[in-house]
Design a protein around this motif. Structure first.
Motif: not given
Length: 348
Positions: A309-324
């Motif tokens: 997780f990068e502070y302040g980013e939408p949770i959806s971006q963390l999900l997308v990175r892990a999924d990618h």
């Protein structure tokens, strides 16, 4: 609810949902579309199982049934109703206790008054027959208090038992609402809540947060060849193995279908990757056996993607990175763990 589908995937699920609603005569309103979109995306395994049973039994999807399905899986209406009923019952029990204690207080006040009167008459040195009457009256008052205390004790025990049962009802409701019906670990609803909470805690405390996405390799093919019951056995095995490997602060969830996720507070990318490799290794070391036939089905392998997780980013971006990262591991031949560092293209 956070989504990881890309545009093409989302469009495919949407088209399938609309076609299915048209085929079975379900109105394509927003609530029904939500149900059937998630049916095809596999987001809610319990939802898919419920709909598959209804479809297999050729059940009609009436307006009432559509509404019930939506409320069960996409709202908290059912939980709220149970909570409201339980709260009302608990308030009733507490009112009973207060009333009972008020009655006891009145009895003690009357006994105290009688004792003071008795003390005054003793000081005045009244005749013995008067003393006898006073003692008889006092004995009667004490007997009433003791009898009332016995009834009060029984009433308090009854109320305490009822409150304990209500607490158990609330806990059971919470577990059912947040637990995957097949594997017994967290469901998608609890995963979304915990990931959001963990991201806020990470920012507030300046701590790391990692997310792991795991997929059973070639699971659809395995299901087709061995049957859904054996497939369910594999999913339970994976869930148990993940639960055995993680710590108390971590949250393991069934993300959808044969995909699992693990939220890892205070965990670096490197440690999360090592944990993912350990989980995959432990699952592949187990020999899967068909319980019904005794047939050995070979080893189960898994692929995993890990991101932080990068502070302040939408949770959806963390999900997308892990999924990618997970998708990249599968494209590279399965049975491996990749992280966001291994992605060929950066994810915005």
């Amino acid at each position: 609810m956070e989504y990881t589908e890309n545009i093409d995937q989302a469009l495919e699920y949407a088209n399938q949902a609309i076609a299915k609603m048209r085929d079975i005569g379900v109105p394509a309103n927003p609530n029904n579309f939500t149900v059937w979109f998630h049916y095809y995306s596999g987001t809610y395994p319990d939802l898919k199982r419920t709909l598959d049973i209804l479809l297999d039994n050729q059940q009609a999807f009436s307006e009432t049934r559509n509404s019930e399905i939506f409320q069960k899986f996409f709202t908290l209406d059912q939980e709220s109703a149970i909570l409201h009923d339980t709260t009302a019952r608990m308030e009733g029990e507490l009112a009973r206790i207060v009333t009972a204690l008020d009655g006891a207080e009145d009895n003690y006040a009357m006994l105290d008054s009688d004792l003071r009167n008795f003390q005054e008459k003793l000081a005045q040195g009244d005749q013995a027959n008067d003393m006898t009457a006073i003692v008889d009256s006092l004995n009667g008052r004490i007997g009433n208090v003791l009898e009332h205390n016995s009834a009060l004790e029984d009433e308090l025990k009854s109320s305490i038992k009822e409150i304990d049962e209500l607490k158990e009802d609330l806990e059971r409701m919470r577990r059912e609402a947040m637990t995957d019906g097949l594997t017994g670990i967290a469901n998608r609803k609890l995963f979304d809540l915990e990931l959001r909470k963990s991201s806020m805690n990470a920012m507030a405390n300046g701590e790391e947060l990692a997310l792991m996405m795991i997929d059973v390799d070639h699971f659809a093919r395995f299901n087709e060849h061995h049957g859904h019951q054996v497939g369910d056995q594999v999913l339970k095995l994976v869930a148990v193995t993940i639960a055995e490997c993680i710590k108390g602060q971590d949250t393991a969830a069934r993300y959808g279908g044969d995909e699992f996720s693990v939220i890892l507070p205070r965990t670096s990318l490197d440690n999360a990757m090592k944990l993912a490799e350990n989980i995959c290794k432990r699952v592949s070391s187990k020999n899967v056996i068909n319980r019904a036939t005794g047939e050995r089905l070979g080893k189960i392998t898994m692929s995993a993607g890990v991101a932080t997780f990068e502070y302040g980013e939408p949770i959806s971006q963390l999900l997308v990175r892990a999924d990618h990262a997970l998708q990249e591991a599968m494209r590279n031949g399965y049975n491996q763990v990749l992280t966001q560092v291994d992605l060929k293209d950066s994810v915005a």
